[in-house]
Design a protein around this motif. Structure first.
Motif, PDB file in Angstrom:
ATOM      1  N   LEU A 283       0.967  -1.203  -0.035  1.00  0.00           N
ATOM      2  CA  LEU A 283       0.116   0.030  -0.052  1.00  0.00           C
ATOM      3  C   LEU A 283       0.890   1.220   0.127  1.00  0.00           C
ATOM      4  CD1 LEU A 283      -2.680  -1.115   2.442  1.00  0.00           C
ATOM      5  CD2 LEU A 283      -2.713  -1.257   0.117  1.00  0.00           C
ATOM      6  N   ASP A 284       2.091   0.994   0.248  1.00  0.00           N
ATOM      7  CA  ASP A 284       2.933   2.220   0.101  1.00  0.00           C
ATOM      8  C   ASP A 284       2.923   3.231  -0.860  1.00  0.00           C
ATOM      9  OD1 ASP A 284       3.872   1.208   2.675  1.00  0.00           O
ATOM     10  OD2 ASP A 284       5.418   0.617   1.973  1.00  0.00           O
TER      11      ASP A 284
ATOM     12  N   MET B  91       8.067  13.529 -10.540  1.00  0.00           N
ATOM     13  CA  MET B  91       8.230  12.491  -9.417  1.00  0.00           C
ATOM     14  C   MET B  91       8.420  11.033 -10.058  1.00  0.00           C
ATOM     15  SD  MET B  91       9.132  12.669  -6.488  1.00  0.00           S
ATOM     16  CE  MET B  91       8.546  14.059  -5.584  1.00  0.00           C
ATOM     17  N   TYR B  92       9.550  10.379  -9.343  1.00  0.00           N
ATOM     18  CA  TYR B  92       9.603   8.997 -10.166  1.00  0.00           C
ATOM     19  C   TYR B  92       9.048   8.011  -8.964  1.00  0.00           C
ATOM     20  CZ  TYR B  92      11.363   4.608 -11.763  1.00  0.00           C
ATOM     21  OH  TYR B  92      11.575   3.149 -11.883  1.00  0.00           O
ATOM     22  N   ILE B  93       8.033   7.217  -9.084  1.00  0.00           N
ATOM     23  CA  ILE B  93       7.477   6.194  -8.205  1.00  0.00           C
ATOM     24  C   ILE B  93       7.719   4.947  -8.620  1.00  0.00           C
ATOM     25  CG2 ILE B  93       5.571   5.841  -6.418  1.00  0.00           C
ATOM     26  CD1 ILE B  93       4.720   8.955  -6.866  1.00  0.00           C
ATOM     27  N   ILE B  94       8.102   4.061  -7.562  1.00  0.00           N
ATOM     28  CA  ILE B  94       8.138   2.592  -8.093  1.00  0.00           C
ATOM     29  C   ILE B  94       7.587   2.005  -6.632  1.00  0.00           C
ATOM     30  CG2 ILE B  94      10.721   2.251  -7.428  1.00  0.00           C
ATOM     31  CD1 ILE B  94      10.539  -0.100  -9.503  1.00  0.00           C
ATOM     32  N   GLY B  95       6.680   1.068  -6.732  1.00  0.00           N
ATOM     33  CA  GLY B  95       6.153   0.519  -5.555  1.00  0.00           C
ATOM     34  C   GLY B  95       6.204  -1.103  -5.567  1.00  0.00           C
ATOM     35  N   PHE B  96       5.448  -1.672  -5.002  1.00  0.00           N
ATOM     36  CA  PHE B  96       5.440  -3.127  -4.858  1.00  0.00           C
ATOM     37  C   PHE B  96       3.900  -3.749  -5.077  1.00  0.00           C
ATOM     38  CE2 PHE B  96       8.130  -6.241  -3.606  1.00  0.00           C
ATOM     39  CZ  PHE B  96       9.580  -5.806  -3.774  1.00  0.00           C
ATOM     40  N   ASP B  97       3.869  -4.860  -5.711  1.00  0.00           N
ATOM     41  CA  ASP B  97       2.479  -5.518  -5.994  1.00  0.00           C
ATOM     42  C   ASP B  97       1.542  -4.981  -7.069  1.00  0.00           C
ATOM     43  OD1 ASP B  97       3.129  -7.434  -3.901  1.00  0.00           O
ATOM     44  OD2 ASP B  97       2.914  -5.864  -2.321  1.00  0.00           O
ATOM     45  N   VAL B  98       0.748  -5.592  -7.388  1.00  0.00           N
ATOM     46  CA  VAL B  98      -0.174  -5.244  -8.517  1.00  0.00           C
ATOM     47  C   VAL B  98      -1.811  -5.384  -7.931  1.00  0.00           C
ATOM     48  CG1 VAL B  98       1.067  -5.434 -10.671  1.00  0.00           C
ATOM     49  CG2 VAL B  98       0.323  -7.492  -9.413  1.00  0.00           C
ATOM     50  N   LEU B  99      -1.934  -4.683  -6.632  1.00  0.00           N
ATOM     51  CA  LEU B  99      -3.326  -4.414  -6.550  1.00  0.00           C
ATOM     52  C   LEU B  99      -4.051  -3.770  -7.578  1.00  0.00           C
ATOM     53  CD1 LEU B  99      -2.578  -3.671  -2.675  1.00  0.00           C
ATOM     54  CD2 LEU B  99      -3.719  -5.806  -3.690  1.00  0.00           C
ATOM     55  N   PRO B 100      -5.263  -3.618  -7.413  1.00  0.00           N
ATOM     56  CA  PRO B 100      -6.209  -2.999  -8.635  1.00  0.00           C
ATOM     57  C   PRO B 100      -5.758  -1.693  -8.533  1.00  0.00           C
ATOM     58  CG  PRO B 100      -7.574  -4.634  -7.510  1.00  0.00           C
ATOM     59  CD  PRO B 100      -6.335  -4.607  -6.867  1.00  0.00           C
ATOM     60  N   GLU B 101      -5.755  -1.074  -7.383  1.00  0.00           N
ATOM     61  CA  GLU B 101      -5.406   0.448  -7.227  1.00  0.00           C
ATOM     62  C   GLU B 101      -3.942   0.639  -8.019  1.00  0.00           C
ATOM     63  OE1 GLU B 101      -6.816   1.024  -3.090  1.00  0.00           O
ATOM     64  OE2 GLU B 101      -6.361   2.909  -3.470  1.00  0.00           O
ATOM     65  N   THR B 102      -3.133  -0.181  -7.580  1.00  0.00           N
ATOM     66  CA  THR B 102      -1.633   0.142  -8.125  1.00  0.00           C
ATOM     67  C   THR B 102      -1.732  -0.142  -9.657  1.00  0.00           C
ATOM     68  OG1 THR B 102      -1.160  -1.379  -6.335  1.00  0.00           O
ATOM     69  CG2 THR B 102       0.562  -0.662  -7.684  1.00  0.00           C
TER      70      THR B 102
END
Ligand code: BGC
Length: 331
Positions: free
Chosen positions: A236-237, A254-265
């Motif tokens: 969720l980060d 801004m460059y953003i990289i996250g984790f996981d493939v939740l529908p919101e992501t």
């Protein structure tokens, strides 16, 4: 003569009666066995203990585990803290062990607390598999999940490939005390460490909530207004990060990289609010955890480490194949 006939009749009657009793009992037993078989008791009682039960990511692990449990005819219980809490997590594992369940699947969240806990539960006779987060120094029988160091390395390499020029990067990590989060941070740091142009200027913990991810992002941007890159290491980060970045009007630089493939992501990726995300396979982890535990209980050999697939995806990789989606009933 008359006596002989009466004797023969009695003998015949006794034989016939014995046959009748014998076959009646047999038929009854057969029916009883058949009835028992049609209501066959589940083979094993397994428990899956996540760090937070209502987290979307863990609901997918649960979904995979439930599918496997149904296919294999075992009972699956899903229990743990409502909100991430180490003590409650440990209590749930201890309670499951005390209830003498047949097997426990859980995270090896922290080396310090989980290694002795896992070892003592196994010593008392309950097998444990680690899922999502390993405790490699414990006696856990098998680990099923992402190679978390490698996943962090991939995230760092993606940032290097996707950006040029000076990068001031901030990290929002799920928790400081969790092994997998530390590995994701370490992998990322190692990937960028040789690059003069990339500096990690801040790191904060979200306690795996999007609210705290947002709060910590706000704090970071107040303290370091020149930050132009974020890395979120739990599901969720990146969602919390991008919310604040957008509300502060900083989205374009801004460059953003996250984790996981939740529908919101996936939506954020689609709308280019985040640049990239690291894919994990929570459904697969749950499915394989139950499958592996049943093998263990049946005395079959299993491998000590089973890494599920991980990779980085960008907007250009959308739409995802069904099996890549995190809702993914497709494995
Ligand atoms: C992690 C899980 C964690 C979840 C929190 C995932 O990326 O693999 O361990 O509980 O994020 O949202």
């Amino acid at each position: 003569m008359g006596r002989m006939i009466v004797g023969a009749c009695i003998t015949l009657f006794v034989i016939a009666f014995s046959f009748f009793v014998y076959f009646s009992v047999k038929a009854f037993n057969l029916e009883a066995t058949q009835a028992k078989e049609s209501y066959s008791k589940p083979k094993y009682h397994l428990v899956l203990v996540p760090e937070e039960i209502n987290n979307d990511y863990w609901r997918l692990v649960e979904k995979g585990a439930r599918t496997a449990a149904e296919e294999l005819g075992v009972t699956l219980e899903y229990a743990g803290p409502k909100q991430a809490n180490l003590e409650e997590h440990i209590n749930t594992i201890e309670m499951a062990a005390a209830a003498k369940v047949d097997g426990i699947m859980t995270q090896g969240l922290s080396e310090e607390q989980f290694t002795p806990l896992i070892d003592s539960v196994i010593k008392k006779g309950t097998p444990i598999i680690t899922v999502d987060t390993d405790a490699p120094n414990s006696n856990r029988i098998s680990y099923i999940g992402t190679d978390n160091y490698y996943a962090g390395l991939l995230a760092g390499k993606a940032l290097l490939a996707d950006t040029d020029g000076e990068m001031k990067v901030a990290i929002v990590t799920g928790r400081f005390d969790a092994t997998h989060q530390k590995l994701r941070v370490q992998g990322f740091k190692d990937a960028v460490k040789e690059q003069e142009r990339v500096k990690i200027v801040a790191i904060e913990a979200s306690q795996i909530t999007r609210i705290q991810a947002a709060e910590k992002t706000y704090k970071i941007l107040k303290e370091h207004p020149d930050v132009n890159g974020f890395y979120g290491t739990s599901a969720l980060d990146a969602i919390g990060i991008s919310q604040v970045v957008e509300s502060m009007g900083k989205n374009n630089d801004m460059y953003i990289i996250g984790f996981d493939v939740l529908p919101e992501t996936v939506n954020l990726l689609r709308n280019r609010k985040i640049e990239a995300t690291v894919v994990q396979k929570p459904y697969e982890m749950g499915y394989q955890a139950v499958e592996t535990m049943v093998k263990i209980l049946e005395g079959k050999k299993v491998s000590a480490v089973n890494h599920t697939e991980t990779k980085v995806i960008h907007n250009k990789d959308l739409p995802l194949q069904e099996h890549e989606m995190i809702e993914g009933a497709g494995r």
